[in-house]
Design an enzyme around this catalytic site. Structure first.
Site, PDB file in Angstrom:
ATOM      1  N   GLY A   1      26.395  41.153  10.469  1.00 46.51           N
ATOM      2  CA  GLY A   1      26.278  40.095  11.728  1.00 46.51           C
ATOM      3  C   GLY A   1      26.874  41.075  12.633  1.00 46.51           C
ATOM      4  O   GLY A   1      27.277  42.024  12.771  1.00 46.51           O
TER       5      GLY A   1
ATOM      6  N   SER B   1      27.720  44.971   5.468  1.00 46.67           N
ATOM      7  CA  SER B   1      27.923  45.042   6.945  1.00 46.67           C
ATOM      8  C   SER B   1      29.698  44.248   6.318  1.00 46.67           C
ATOM      9  O   SER B   1      30.262  44.527   6.648  1.00 46.67           O
ATOM     10  CB  SER B   1      27.122  45.208   7.721  1.00 46.67           C
ATOM     11  OG  SER B   1      27.497  45.149   8.925  1.00 46.67           O
ATOM     12  N   MET B   2      29.881  43.775   8.174  1.00 50.14           N
ATOM     13  CA  MET B   2      30.630  42.788   8.357  1.00 50.14           C
ATOM     14  C   MET B   2      31.262  42.057   6.692  1.00 50.14           C
ATOM     15  O   MET B   2      32.296  41.608   6.948  1.00 50.14           O
ATOM     16  CB  MET B   2      30.185  41.630   9.094  1.00 50.14           C
ATOM     17  CG  MET B   2      31.783  41.508  10.333  1.00 50.14           C
ATOM     18  SD  MET B   2      33.486  42.414  10.132  1.00 50.14           S
ATOM     19  CE  MET B   2      33.117  43.356  11.032  1.00 50.14           C
TER      20      MET B   2
ATOM     21  N   HIS C   1      27.639  50.189   5.797  1.00 54.34           N
ATOM     22  CA  HIS C   1      27.388  51.574   6.876  1.00 54.34           C
ATOM     23  C   HIS C   1      28.072  51.552   8.123  1.00 54.34           C
ATOM     24  O   HIS C   1      28.848  51.113   8.506  1.00 54.34           O
ATOM     25  CB  HIS C   1      25.730  51.334   6.864  1.00 54.34           C
ATOM     26  CG  HIS C   1      25.341  49.969   8.049  1.00 54.34           C
ATOM     27  ND1 HIS C   1      24.291  49.352   8.158  1.00 54.34           N
ATOM     28  CD2 HIS C   1      26.321  48.940   8.663  1.00 54.34           C
ATOM     29  CE1 HIS C   1      25.007  48.512   9.171  1.00 54.34           C
ATOM     30  NE2 HIS C   1      25.871  47.470   9.073  1.00 54.34           N
TER      31      HIS C   1
ATOM     32  N   ASP D   1      23.185  53.709   4.875  1.00 53.97           N
ATOM     33  CA  ASP D   1      23.108  52.341   4.486  1.00 53.97           C
ATOM     34  C   ASP D   1      23.722  52.940   2.821  1.00 53.97           C
ATOM     35  O   ASP D   1      23.064  53.889   2.894  1.00 53.97           O
ATOM     36  CB  ASP D   1      22.208  51.166   4.727  1.00 53.97           C
ATOM     37  CG  ASP D   1      21.568  50.391   5.757  1.00 53.97           C
ATOM     38  OD1 ASP D   1      22.986  51.058   6.384  1.00 53.97           O
ATOM     39  OD2 ASP D   1      20.738  50.077   5.624  1.00 53.97           O
TER      40      ASP D   1
END
Length: 187
Positions: A65, A97-98, A122, A169
């Site tokens: 996010g 991701s986060m 990523h 990714d």
């Protein structure tokens, strides 16, 4: 969802979230955004205010996010760790991701995953608009955030060149995540 508890002769309904929070459990089960971050920060602050809390368990199932929102949770985790609280992280599906950044920021030795989970890293991404000057300012900020994410991942894993490794990714199963030091143990 509620659970019913009997206290003396009375029955009371307690939300499942409140019941889990009593056990030191916080759940991130969605995209990381401003609203979720406010809830998670408040839960951390509440648990840190209790003298009996020695461990906070953060269960993560998130596609990632907003970086700024995630960094607020990241800093809250570090604040709890600075007070001697173990921050246990558990991937319960995906940590992308986060979500991955938060997972690996758990206290070393206390970063776990369920066997069928998927992790993904990523580089930072975002959109830019406006004038050429505005675009350059936003590109500089994106580079700063990308460097910060790389530093966090490299400090908390066996990855030595995050930006090179994750130009696109990069998906990892739990075996690969163990080898890369993204998690410490499978549950």
């Amino acid at each position: 969802m509620y659970v019913i508890e009997t206290a003396k002769e009375n029955q009371i309904a307690i939300s499942l979230e409140a019941k889990l929070l009593q056990q030191g459990i916080i759940i991130i089960d969605s995209e990381i955004n401003k609203e979720l971050t406010l809830d998670v920060k408040n839960q951390f602050l509440y648990l840190m205010s209790l003298p009996s809390v020695k461990k906070i368990s953060l269960y993560i199932n998130s596609e990632g996010g907003v970086i700024y929102s995630g960094l607020a949770i990241y800093d809250m985790m570090n604040l709890a760790k600075s007070k001697g609280i173990i921050v246990e992280t558990v991937c319960t599906g995906i940590a992308m991701s986060m979500g991955l950044v938060l997972l690996i920021n758990g206290t070393k030795g206390h970063r776990y995953s369920l066997p069928s989970s998927t992790l993904m890293a990523h580089q930072a991404s975002g959109g830019a608009w406006g004038t050429t000057l505005d675009f350059n300012i936003q590109a500089n900020e994106l580079n700063r955030l990308n460097n910060l994410m790389a530093k966090i991942v490299e400090e908390n894993s066996n990855i030595t060149d995050y930006k090179e490794m994750c130009q696109r990714d990069c998906f990892y199963d739990t075996k690969q995540a163990l080898e890369l030091g993204l998690i410490d143990k499978l549950l």
